[in-house]
Design a protein around this motif. Structure first.
Motif, PDB file in Angstrom:
ATOM      1  N   VAL A 187      41.540  44.241  57.166  1.00 42.93           N
ATOM      2  CA  VAL A 187      41.330  42.790  57.079  1.00 42.93           C
ATOM      3  C   VAL A 187      41.926  42.265  55.776  1.00 42.93           C
ATOM      4  N   PHE A 188      41.661  42.983  54.692  1.00 41.24           N
ATOM      5  CA  PHE A 188      42.178  42.569  53.384  1.00 41.24           C
ATOM      6  C   PHE A 188      43.703  42.494  53.404  1.00 41.24           C
ATOM      7  N   GLU A 189      44.353  43.538  53.902  1.00 43.12           N
ATOM      8  CA  GLU A 189      45.817  43.587  53.852  1.00 43.12           C
ATOM      9  C   GLU A 189      46.452  42.522  54.735  1.00 43.12           C
ATOM     10  N   GLU A 190      45.860  42.275  55.903  1.00 42.95           N
ATOM     11  CA  GLU A 190      46.407  41.229  56.774  1.00 42.95           C
ATOM     12  C   GLU A 190      46.271  39.856  56.125  1.00 42.95           C
ATOM     13  N   PHE A 191      45.128  39.611  55.501  1.00 49.73           N
ATOM     14  CA  PHE A 191      44.906  38.334  54.823  1.00 49.73           C
ATOM     15  C   PHE A 191      45.827  38.203  53.609  1.00 49.73           C
ATOM     16  N   GLU A 192      45.947  39.272  52.849  1.00 51.92           N
ATOM     17  CA  GLU A 192      46.750  39.239  51.630  1.00 51.92           C
ATOM     18  C   GLU A 192      48.234  39.071  51.942  1.00 51.92           C
ATOM     19  N   LYS A 193      48.686  39.683  53.011  1.00 51.18           N
ATOM     20  CA  LYS A 193      50.098  39.558  53.404  1.00 51.18           C
ATOM     21  C   LYS A 193      50.450  38.102  53.682  1.00 51.18           C
ATOM     22  N   ARG A 194      49.496  37.368  54.205  1.00 56.93           N
ATOM     23  CA  ARG A 194      49.730  35.974  54.574  1.00 56.93           C
ATOM     24  C   ARG A 194      49.541  35.013  53.397  1.00 56.93           C
ATOM     25  N   THR A 195      48.580  35.302  52.524  1.00 56.60           N
ATOM     26  CA  THR A 195      48.184  34.332  51.499  1.00 56.60           C
ATOM     27  C   THR A 195      48.514  34.729  50.060  1.00 56.60           C
ATOM     28  N   HIS A 196      48.621  36.038  49.790  1.00 51.79           N
ATOM     29  CA  HIS A 196      48.819  36.536  48.416  1.00 51.79           C
ATOM     30  C   HIS A 196      47.697  36.052  47.496  1.00 51.79           C
ATOM     31  N   LEU A 197      46.533  35.823  48.060  1.00 55.82           N
ATOM     32  CA  LEU A 197      45.453  35.211  47.285  1.00 55.82           C
ATOM     33  C   LEU A 197      44.926  36.141  46.196  1.00 55.82           C
ATOM     34  N   CYS A 198      44.719  37.402  46.526  1.00 56.55           N
ATOM     35  CA  CYS A 198      44.214  38.331  45.514  1.00 56.55           C
ATOM     36  C   CYS A 198      45.260  38.585  44.440  1.00 56.55           C
ATOM     37  N   GLN A 199      46.514  38.660  44.837  1.00 63.32           N
ATOM     38  CA  GLN A 199      47.596  38.812  43.862  1.00 63.32           C
ATOM     39  C   GLN A 199      47.613  37.630  42.899  1.00 63.32           C
ATOM     40  N   ARG A 200      47.441  36.441  43.439  1.00 60.01           N
ATOM     41  CA  ARG A 200      47.388  35.252  42.597  1.00 60.01           C
ATOM     42  C   ARG A 200      46.170  35.278  41.676  1.00 60.01           C
ATOM     43  N   PHE A 201      45.021  35.685  42.232  1.00 62.25           N
ATOM     44  CA  PHE A 201      43.797  35.726  41.438  1.00 62.25           C
ATOM     45  C   PHE A 201      43.928  36.755  40.317  1.00 62.25           C
ATOM     46  N   HIS A 202      44.518  37.898  40.625  1.00 64.44           N
ATOM     47  CA  HIS A 202      44.703  38.944  39.612  1.00 64.44           C
ATOM     48  C   HIS A 202      45.571  38.418  38.464  1.00 64.44           C
ATOM     49  N   ALA A 203      46.696  37.793  38.804  1.00 63.87           N
ATOM     50  CA  ALA A 203      47.593  37.259  37.776  1.00 63.87           C
ATOM     51  C   ALA A 203      46.900  36.170  36.960  1.00 63.87           C
ATOM     52  N   PHE A 204      46.140  35.328  37.633  1.00 59.54           N
ATOM     53  CA  PHE A 204      45.371  34.280  36.965  1.00 59.54           C
ATOM     54  C   PHE A 204      44.373  34.888  35.986  1.00 59.54           C
ATOM     55  N   SER A 205      43.673  35.926  36.424  1.00 60.97           N
ATOM     56  CA  SER A 205      42.650  36.555  35.588  1.00 60.97           C
ATOM     57  C   SER A 205      43.253  37.201  34.352  1.00 60.97           C
ATOM     58  N   VAL A 206      44.405  37.847  34.528  1.00 58.76           N
ATOM     59  CA  VAL A 206      45.073  38.487  33.396  1.00 58.76           C
ATOM     60  C   VAL A 206      45.576  37.439  32.409  1.00 58.76           C
ATOM     61  N   GLN A 207      46.188  36.386  32.918  1.00 61.39           N
ATOM     62  CA  GLN A 207      46.773  35.374  32.038  1.00 61.39           C
ATOM     63  C   GLN A 207      45.721  34.617  31.245  1.00 61.39           C
ATOM     64  N   PHE A 208      44.562  34.340  31.874  1.00 61.33           N
ATOM     65  CA  PHE A 208      43.559  33.491  31.222  1.00 61.33           C
ATOM     66  C   PHE A 208      42.285  34.258  30.860  1.00 61.33           C
ATOM     67  N   ASP A 209      42.330  35.585  30.930  1.00 64.17           N
ATOM     68  CA  ASP A 209      41.160  36.412  30.591  1.00 64.17           C
ATOM     69  C   ASP A 209      39.924  35.971  31.357  1.00 64.17           C
ATOM     70  N   ALA A 210      40.106  35.641  32.625  1.00 65.75           N
ATOM     71  CA  ALA A 210      38.982  35.164  33.432  1.00 65.75           C
ATOM     72  C   ALA A 210      38.070  36.304  33.859  1.00 65.75           C
ATOM     73  N   VAL A 211      38.648  37.472  34.108  1.00 62.81           N
ATOM     74  CA  VAL A 211      37.883  38.669  34.487  1.00 62.81           C
ATOM     75  C   VAL A 211      38.339  39.801  33.576  1.00 62.81           C
ATOM     76  N   PRO A 212      37.407  40.516  32.930  1.00 59.62           N
ATOM     77  CA  PRO A 212      37.803  41.628  32.054  1.00 59.62           C
ATOM     78  C   PRO A 212      38.646  42.661  32.806  1.00 59.62           C
ATOM     79  N   GLN A 213      39.581  43.247  32.108  1.00 62.06           N
ATOM     80  CA  GLN A 213      40.502  44.199  32.734  1.00 62.06           C
ATOM     81  C   GLN A 213      39.768  45.360  33.401  1.00 62.06           C
ATOM     82  N   ASN A 214      38.684  45.828  32.794  1.00 57.04           N
ATOM     83  CA  ASN A 214      37.980  46.982  33.377  1.00 57.04           C
ATOM     84  C   ASN A 214      37.248  46.632  34.662  1.00 57.04           C
ATOM     85  N   MET A 215      37.117  45.336  34.966  1.00 54.37           N
ATOM     86  CA  MET A 215      36.467  44.915  36.201  1.00 54.37           C
ATOM     87  C   MET A 215      37.470  44.610  37.306  1.00 54.37           C
TER      88      MET A 215
END
Length: 225
Positions: A187-215
């Motif tokens: 389910v995750f991969e099918e959704f991600e292939k279409r939306t790239h939402l987690c990829q976007r969230f990951h990049a957002f978190s790294v750029q703005f320190d929204a989620v600690p790296q270890n999490m």
């Protein structure tokens, strides 16, 4: 879209094309958002930042750098706030996709691998919830928080007292991605292939320190385009 009639008869050869930037009732799916893109500084709406982010998503959700990079002149906290709103909007679609297989029986605990067990903050005291209840509780709580007009009285700036609360929402929202990746991979991969939402969230978190790296427990290599 319509053509504006000329003011004078002799100008009929010059017809100005005017775009109505809203989807009218009865618009077909293929014709939604059928207007030219705008730069952020051309947008006059009070919701310009949200509209600009959504425009970027429609244009190319895989262009992660363009989506998360802070535009010149935009308040950083407002940019983060509007991104979190957009993430939560789109995560509702992932939650719906998870429902058929993520049930109280199949996922009695909210986990990401056996190492991470998450407690639900939607109760007076944090407690265990089955995963799908946790997911909907988290999205409901995030929506209530982000739409609180005392914390966020307008959409053009963020109160200094409200900004520090945004990372807490980001951490809780990320857990939805983590659970779906480790326990509902298809389910995750099918959704991600279409939306790239987690990829976007990951990049957002790294750029703005929204989620600690270890999490950020989902491997970045699993999110590459």
């Amino acid at each position: 879209r319509f053509r504006k009639p000329p003011m004078e008869q002799e100008d009929q050869s010059e017809v100005e094309e005017v775009f109505v930037r809203r989807n009218l009732p009865g618009t077909k799916l293929k014709d939604l958002y059928a207007w030219p893109p705008q730069q952020l500084d051309e947008m006059e709406s009070s919701l310009a930042t949200q509209e600009y982010i959504q425009q970027l998503v429609r244009q190319n959700p895989a262009d992660v750098s363009a989506l998360v990079s802070l535009p010149e002149g935009v308040d950083e906290k407002l940019w983060q706030y509007e991104h979190l709103r957009q993430f939560c909007l789109e995560l509702n679609d992932l939650a719906v996709a998870l429902e058929p297989e993520c049930t109280a029986t199949t996922c009695p605990e909210m986990k990401a691998t056996d190492e991470w067990l998450y407690l639900c903050a939607a109760h007076k005291a944090p407690q265990e919830c089955n995963a799908i209840s946790y997911i909907f509780h988290t999205l409901d709580g995030a929506a209530s928080f982000l739409n609180n007009d005392k914390l966020f009285p307008n959409r053009s700036s963020i109160l200094e007292s409200s900004a520090p609360k945004l990372p807490s929402i980001a951490r809780r929202v990320y857990r939805i991605f983590a659970h779906s990746y480790f326990h509902h991979r298809t389910v995750f991969e099918e959704f991600e292939k279409r939306t790239h939402l987690c990829q976007r969230f990951h990049a957002f978190s790294v750029q703005f320190d929204a989620v600690p790296q270890n999490m950020l427990v989902i491997p970045a290599s699993a999110l590459s385009s």
